[in-house]
Structures are given as structure tokens and as C-alpha cells.
Scaffold this motif. Structure first.
Motif, PDB file in Angstrom:
ATOM      1  N   ALA A 454      44.587  40.417  44.832  1.00 59.61           N
ATOM      2  CA  ALA A 454      45.421  40.584  44.059  1.00 59.61           C
ATOM      3  C   ALA A 454      46.827  41.477  44.147  1.00 59.61           C
ATOM      4  O   ALA A 454      46.644  43.041  44.657  1.00 59.61           O
ATOM      5  N   TYR A 455      47.767  41.094  44.032  1.00 65.34           N
ATOM      6  CA  TYR A 455      48.463  42.486  43.751  1.00 65.34           C
ATOM      7  C   TYR A 455      49.534  42.988  42.883  1.00 65.34           C
ATOM      8  O   TYR A 455      50.099  41.993  41.841  1.00 65.34           O
ATOM      9  N   LYS A 456      49.143  44.764  42.150  1.00 64.31           N
ATOM     10  CA  LYS A 456      49.569  44.799  40.829  1.00 64.31           C
ATOM     11  C   LYS A 456      48.919  44.194  40.084  1.00 64.31           C
ATOM     12  O   LYS A 456      48.805  45.182  39.222  1.00 64.31           O
ATOM     13  N   ASP A 457      49.199  43.329  40.076  1.00 60.72           N
ATOM     14  CA  ASP A 457      48.688  42.558  38.281  1.00 60.72           C
ATOM     15  C   ASP A 457      48.022  40.901  38.616  1.00 60.72           C
ATOM     16  O   ASP A 457      48.789  40.446  39.577  1.00 60.72           O
ATOM     17  N   TYR A 458      47.209  40.132  37.961  1.00 58.12           N
ATOM     18  CA  TYR A 458      47.127  38.403  37.579  1.00 58.12           C
ATOM     19  C   TYR A 458      46.308  38.451  36.953  1.00 58.12           C
ATOM     20  O   TYR A 458      46.041  39.597  35.391  1.00 58.12           O
ATOM     21  N   ASN A 459      45.728  37.065  36.632  1.00 60.25           N
ATOM     22  CA  ASN A 459      45.525  37.306  35.454  1.00 60.25           C
ATOM     23  C   ASN A 459      43.635  36.547  35.830  1.00 60.25           C
ATOM     24  O   ASN A 459      43.381  36.550  36.394  1.00 60.25           O
ATOM     25  N   PRO A 460      43.569  37.205  34.616  1.00 60.74           N
ATOM     26  CA  PRO A 460      42.142  37.328  35.120  1.00 60.74           C
ATOM     27  C   PRO A 460      40.921  36.266  35.004  1.00 60.74           C
ATOM     28  O   PRO A 460      39.798  36.628  34.973  1.00 60.74           O
ATOM     29  N   ALA A 461      41.279  35.115  34.105  1.00 68.13           N
ATOM     30  CA  ALA A 461      41.054  34.170  34.155  1.00 68.13           C
ATOM     31  C   ALA A 461      40.396  33.717  35.855  1.00 68.13           C
ATOM     32  O   ALA A 461      39.059  32.698  35.888  1.00 68.13           O
ATOM     33  N   ALA A 466      36.300  31.454  38.877  1.00 69.48           N
ATOM     34  CA  ALA A 466      35.227  31.456  41.389  1.00 69.48           C
ATOM     35  C   ALA A 466      34.738  30.795  40.554  1.00 69.48           C
ATOM     36  O   ALA A 466      33.705  30.627  40.297  1.00 69.48           O
ATOM     37  N   SER A 467      33.983  30.094  42.452  1.00 65.25           N
ATOM     38  CA  SER A 467      32.062  29.663  42.459  1.00 65.25           C
ATOM     39  C   SER A 467      31.702  30.851  42.499  1.00 65.25           C
ATOM     40  O   SER A 467      29.922  30.105  42.416  1.00 65.25           O
ATOM     41  N   SER A 468      31.432  31.996  43.256  1.00 60.66           N
ATOM     42  CA  SER A 468      30.689  33.112  43.059  1.00 60.66           C
ATOM     43  C   SER A 468      30.681  34.117  42.374  1.00 60.66           C
ATOM     44  O   SER A 468      31.227  34.372  41.288  1.00 60.66           O
ATOM     45  N   ASP A 469      29.021  33.903  41.815  1.00 58.73           N
ATOM     46  CA  ASP A 469      28.941  34.667  40.510  1.00 58.73           C
ATOM     47  C   ASP A 469      29.590  36.212  40.880  1.00 58.73           C
ATOM     48  O   ASP A 469      29.237  36.899  40.075  1.00 58.73           O
ATOM     49  N   SER A 470      29.278  36.714  42.351  1.00 58.65           N
ATOM     50  CA  SER A 470      29.585  37.477  42.172  1.00 58.65           C
ATOM     51  C   SER A 470      31.387  37.851  42.470  1.00 58.65           C
ATOM     52  O   SER A 470      31.788  39.493  43.175  1.00 58.65           O
ATOM     53  N   PHE A 471      31.963  36.893  42.031  1.00 56.39           N
ATOM     54  CA  PHE A 471      33.026  37.080  42.076  1.00 56.39           C
ATOM     55  C   PHE A 471      33.860  38.720  41.485  1.00 56.39           C
ATOM     56  O   PHE A 471      34.651  38.642  40.727  1.00 56.39           O
ATOM     57  N   THR A 472      35.231  39.051  42.518  1.00 55.40           N
ATOM     58  CA  THR A 472      35.847  40.190  42.618  1.00 55.40           C
ATOM     59  C   THR A 472      36.759  40.051  43.402  1.00 55.40           C
ATOM     60  O   THR A 472      37.007  39.724  44.033  1.00 55.40           O
ATOM     61  N   VAL A 473      38.418  40.728  42.824  1.00 53.15           N
ATOM     62  CA  VAL A 473      39.040  40.392  43.002  1.00 53.15           C
ATOM     63  C   VAL A 473      39.640  42.181  43.054  1.00 53.15           C
ATOM     64  O   VAL A 473      40.285  42.917  42.622  1.00 53.15           O
ATOM     65  N   LYS A 474      39.779  42.396  44.380  1.00 51.79           N
ATOM     66  CA  LYS A 474      40.551  44.064  45.175  1.00 51.79           C
ATOM     67  C   LYS A 474      41.988  43.958  44.227  1.00 51.79           C
ATOM     68  O   LYS A 474      42.815  42.914  45.214  1.00 51.79           O
ATOM     69  N   ILE A 475      42.272  44.754  43.838  1.00 49.27           N
ATOM     70  CA  ILE A 475      43.897  44.810  43.782  1.00 49.27           C
ATOM     71  C   ILE A 475      44.258  46.138  44.653  1.00 49.27           C
ATOM     72  O   ILE A 475      44.481  47.127  44.486  1.00 49.27           O
ATOM     73  N   PHE A 476      45.073  45.529  45.164  1.00 48.99           N
ATOM     74  CA  PHE A 476      46.729  46.573  45.437  1.00 48.99           C
ATOM     75  C   PHE A 476      47.632  46.853  44.834  1.00 48.99           C
ATOM     76  O   PHE A 476      48.041  45.450  44.358  1.00 48.99           O
ATOM     77  N   LYS A 477      47.853  47.880  45.503  1.00 51.18           N
ATOM     78  CA  LYS A 477      49.352  48.378  44.977  1.00 51.18           C
ATOM     79  C   LYS A 477      50.644  48.603  45.505  1.00 51.18           C
ATOM     80  O   LYS A 477      51.919  48.749  45.257  1.00 51.18           O
ATOM     81  N   SER A 478      50.329  47.858  47.465  1.00 54.32           N
ATOM     82  CA  SER A 478      51.701  48.162  48.043  1.00 54.32           C
ATOM     83  C   SER A 478      50.723  47.218  49.243  1.00 54.32           C
ATOM     84  O   SER A 478      50.027  46.525  49.106  1.00 54.32           O
TER      85      SER A 478
END
Length: 538
Positions: A454-461, A466-478
Motif C-alpha cells: 500500500a502507498y500512504k492509505d488504503y481500504n482496510p477491508a 485476502a485468501s491468506s490467514d496471515s495477510f498483511t499489507v506493507k505500507i510505504f510513504k514514498s
């Protein structure tokens, strides 16, 4: 006339009617409960937080996207995790126990009102809750409020029973229930019920309570139930949860407007009025009925509970429709006193109340049609709003029957609301909310070995879907950070890298390294989600 009714026959009739009522209500609660995607912000974060705790076997520290979440205590997370354990992860699994809490709230309200006011008023109390669209809707969500409402209702009714009967079991049940409720929403679960009970004690001058040694034991029981988790999470997070939850999500919500959820004082009473529809349109005779109703201690207590919650959340700077909902069973009791007077032919719903209700019913499909028409992604669905006309049709049919048969009129109104609630919560709402950016883009993102950042902001839904139980979204600022991260990924482990962001930030990524795949408006919200693909690795 009602005065000539056989009480035994009357009790059997209303008990039988309650059996039918709870069965029909259960159908409304569970009908297509998993059809609506987990998309709205509260559901998305709560359901995913429970998923992360369940997946990692961590029952103490709530996390969302791998980071500490200080918004809520853990009770609803634990129930959702139990459902995930039994049935797997999914929409209906996240909402399952919420629906059970709704059925339980109606059942315990019926039990206690029947115990202290009689079976007729108990049935009408259950009826007011069972046809409340707001009540039904809330108990079909993966949020903490259904658990708070159930245990607060049980605690308040048990506390009243203790004041009336002085039985130890009621006091013990009060302590346990409010302790569990505190694990659902925090100190408000004790503060507002405690305030209501103290006010009743003052009004009735039951000073003996303060000399009852069992109250001290009950306080210890409450502490034993409610406090240990807060101590554990405080230690596990080095105080971060304590600071975030108590200072920001409790004190600041009362003293300041958070997340844009504010409004004038009158908003909260209006919310409760809407929540108690259809019978709240008779508010004037309902209030008049209290002049005699307050002679009964439970009616007085119910009025106090409703007043405490309405006044408190009217004063709070942050206002949300779910905040005053723990008072709904007690507001329903107040309305039920009036309905019982109608049943005994002492009064009637005024004609102007029917006109108000009909006006609301007519306005609903019109407003729904316009709202859908104004959303570009939802405009093709605008004709689904026509189904909302079930409500004004039912009200009109009931209104026309008032003169010939009052009982038939009420039956038509109730039947209309049941059908409307089935259609709205189980059909129309899921159809509309499937048209969201998460549902639209998730099949693409979940394909193959794709990675999502993700870049800066995204929809947390996106996390929960996501299909993976451990799904996380790495958020970047640039943009540079994203590129550096992507270049260092093992070439054989990832097919594509997608970037989720908002359109207002997407321009920052508008160069040869990123290709915009598409955009989709977040329905009934200002942001628009954008999906880009990082192309350099190709």
C-alpha cells in the motif's frame, strides 16, 4: 374487554406468541448473514483483528495488519475466533455470535419483564425489539456492540432484580455480566449502568444497599472478571494499549469529535426515536403512559436507563448511531407499556402517528433511489430501492384497517416490518455493498503469487478479504521506498506486485515504473481506491 380476560389463557397466548416471535426473529437475524461482504470500516478491522489473533494464537494483544490495535477490548475478537475455529474464516462466521447475542437480548428482556410486569408487556417489549430495523441490523455485524448490549442488558435487569428481591444470585449475575461487558467496550460498560442503578436507589431511597456486605463481594467478582486482561495487555504492550484505549478511544471520544462523527445534542434522541420505529412515532402518548407507568419500579428503572444513555451520548462530542443502543431494551419496555394499554383498550395509536409513519415509509424508497442514483458504481442498482416500498405499503394497509380491526392493523404493520427487514438486511443491502472496490479488485490481487503493498492509505477491508490467514499489507510513504522494496524481492517467488492506494496519492506513482490498473469509488465515501502494478521487474 381486557379486564374480563382469563389471566391463565392470556399468559398461554402471549407465551405462545413469543415462541413464534423469537423463531421469526431468528430467521431475520440469520437470513443470508454472510451475503454482505466484510467491507465497512468497523467490520473490516474487527473481523481481521480477530483473524490475526486466532491465526497467531495470541489471545491477549489485538493486532490489525500486524500492528497493535487499541480501539476495542477483546471480547468480540474471542467470539469471532471461536467461530473461525469451528467453521473457518468468512463473513457469516465473523457475524455468527453477534446474531446469537441479538436473540439472547430479546429473550432475557422477555424473561425479566414477564417476571416483574407480566407476560403481555414482556411480549410487547420483545416485539418492539424484534421489528426494529436498527436493532436487527446491528446484530448482523461483526462489531463489539452486540456483545456489549447483551451483557449490559443482562447486568442491568439482574441488578434491578437484586434491588427488588435482595437475592444473592442476582447481584452475582450483575457483577459477572458487567465484568464481561467491560471486556466488550471498556469502562462505559460499568459507568452508565452503575449510574442508572445509583439513580434508582436514590429515587426509591433504598439506602440499605450501601450497607449490604455482598455488594463488596460483587465488586471483587467484577474486578476478577474484568481487570486481569487489561493488566495482561498493559504488560504485554508496555502500556501502549492502556494509553491508546483509555485516553484516545474513551476520554477523547467524549471530550472531542473523532473521525468526523459529531453533531448537535438532538442527534442522539433522534437516533433512538428512529431505532424504536415504528411504535416510537407515538412518542407523545408513550410519554403520557409513563405518568401511571412509573408506579411500577421496573418502568421507572427502564426510564432512568434510557435517560442516562441518551443524555450521556448527547453530551459526548463523538456521536455514532450504535452508542446509545444498550438502552434499546429499556426504551422498548417503555414503549411496551403504551402498547399494553392499547391491548387493554385504554388508548390507541393517534391518527397523526400513522400519517408520520406513512410519510417516513414513502420517503424511504425515494431516498434510497436517489442515493443509489448519485453513486456512479451503484446507479445500475437504483431499482432495488423500489423493494423498500414494502414498508409504506404495509403501513398503508395497517392504517386502512385501524377503523375495522385494531388488532389486524397491528398485525399487518408487524408483518410488513418483518418482510421489510428480511428484504433490506438480507437482499438489498448485500447487493449494494458487493459493489465495492475490495470485492471488485480482490480476485486480481489474490491470483497466483501476487504481492500487495500500500502507498500512504488504503481500504482496510483488503486484509480480511485476502485468501491468506496471515495477510498483511506493507505500507510505504514514498514511491522510492516501494521501488527499493520491490527490487529486493526474490524474482522466482513473486509473480506481480500491486500497489493499493487512493487516487489523490496515485499521481505520486505516475511514472514508467507503475501502471495504473484501475480505480473504483468507495461507495458512500469520499475516497476512490486505485490499483497500480509495479512494472520494472518485467
Amino acid at each position: 374487554m381486557a379486564g374480563n380476560l382469563d389471566l391463565n389463557t392470556d399468559e398461554k397466548k402471549f407465551s405462545r406468541l413469543f415462541g413464534w416471535l423469537i423463531g421469526l426473529t431468528a430467521i431475520v437475524f440469520f437470513f443470508r448473514i454472510g451475503a454482505t461482504p466484510v467491507y465497512i470500516l468497523d467490520e473490516a478491522k474487527n473481523a481481521q483483528c480477530a483473524r490475526e489473533m486466532w491465526y497467531h494464537g495470541n489471545w491477549i494483544v489485538p493486532t490489525f495488519n500486524g500492528e497493535l490495535r487499541t480501539d476495542k477490548p477483546p471480547l468480540h475478537y474471542w467470539f469471532m475466533a471461536l467461530s473461525y475455529t469451528l467453521f473457518g474464516v468468512g463473513e457469516w462466521q465473523a457475524r455468527l455470535f453477534s446474531a446469537f447475542m441479538g436473540i439472547g437480548t430479546i429473550a432475557i428482556s422477555f424473561y425479566f419483564v414477564k417476571r416483574f410486569l407480566g407476560v403481555a408487556t414482556a411480549f410487547f417489549t420483545a416485539l418492539v425489539l424484534a421489528i426494529s430495523t436498527h436493532f436487527i441490523f446491528e446484530f448482523r455485524l461483526a462489531v463489539p456492540d452486540p456483545f456489549l448490549i447483551f451483557f449490559t442488558t443482562l447486568g442491568l435487569f439482574s441488578g434491578f432484580a437484586y434491588l427488588e428481591e435482595r437475592k444473592w444470585i442476582w447481584l452475582l449475575l450483575t457483577a459477572v455480566s458487567l465484568g464481561i461487558a467491560t471486556l466488550a467496550k471498556g469502562p462505559v460498560a460499568l459507568g452508565l449502568p452503575g449510574m442508572a442503578m445509583v439513580l434508582l436507589i436514590i429515587f426509591q431511597k433504598k439506602w440499605w444497599v450501601f450497607g449490604d456486605w455482598r455488594v463488596l463481594i460483587a465488586a471483587c467478582v467484577y474486578v476478577a472478571v474484568a481487570v486481569p486482561w487489561y493488566v495482561w495487555v498493559h504488560k504485554a504492550t508496555d502500556g501502549a494499549f492502556t494509553q491508546g484505549f483509555f485516553l484516545e478511544h474513551n476520554l477523547q471520544r467524549f471530550s472531542g469529535k473523532m473521525e468526523g462523527h459529531g453533531g448537535p445534542f438532538i442527534i442522539t434522541p433522534i437516533i433512538v426515536m428512529i431505532g424504536m420505529l415504528p411504535f416510537s412515532v407515538a412518542i407523545v402518548p408513550v410519554i403520557k403512559s409513563l405518568r401511571t407507568g412509573w408506579k411500577n419500579n421496573l418502568v421507572l428503572f427502564a426510564s432512568i436507563v434510557a435517560a442516562v444513555y441518551i443524555v450521556f451520548f448527547s453530551l459526548s462530542k463523538t456521536k455514532l448511531p450504535n452508542y446509545p443502543m444498550p438502552c434499546y431494551p429499556f426504551a422498548a419496555l417503555v414503549v411496551a407499556v403504551f402498547l399494553n394499554d392499547c391491548y387493554e383498550r385504554k388508548t390507541r395509536i393517534p391518527k397523526y402517528s400513522w400519517w408520520i409513519l406513512l410519510s417516513i415509509g414513502v420517503a424511504l424508497p425515494v431516498a434510497g433511489f436517489i442515493a443509489l442514483q448519485m453513486e456512479p458504481e451503484l446507479a445500475p442498482l437504483r431499482w432495488w430501492a423500489i423493494g423498500l416500498a414494502i414498508l409504506p405499503c404495509a403501513v398503508l394497509a395497517a392504517f386502512r384497517s385501524v377503523a375495522s380491526s385494531y388488532s389486524k392493523a397491528i398485525l399487518l404493520l408487524v408483518a410488513g416490518y418483518f418482510i421489510f427487514n428480511l428484504y433490506f438486511t438480507g437482499v438489498a443491502y448485500p447487493v449494494v455493498y458487493r459493489k465495492n472496490p475490495v470485492t471488485h479488485f480482490q480476485p486480481l490481487l489474490s491470483k497466483g503469487k501476487n504481492m500487495v503493498v500500500a502507498y500512504k492509505d488504503y481500504n482496510p477491508a483488503f486484509n480480511f478479504n485476502a485468501s491468506s490467514d496471515s495477510f498483511t499489507v506493507k505500507i510505504f510513504k514514498s514511491a522510492a521506498d516501494i521501488e527499493n522494496y520491490c527490487r529486493n524481492l526474490p524474482a522466482d517467488s513473486i509473480d506481480k506486485v500491486y500497489v493499493i492506494t487512493r487516487t489523490e496519492f496515485a499521481a505520486d506513482l505516475n511514472d514508467s515504473s507503475f501502471l495504473q490498473i484501475g480505480t473504483y469509488r468507495d461507495i458512500f465515501e469520499l475516497p476512490t481506491t486505485a490499483i497500480l502494478e509495479w512494472r520494472e521487474r518485467n
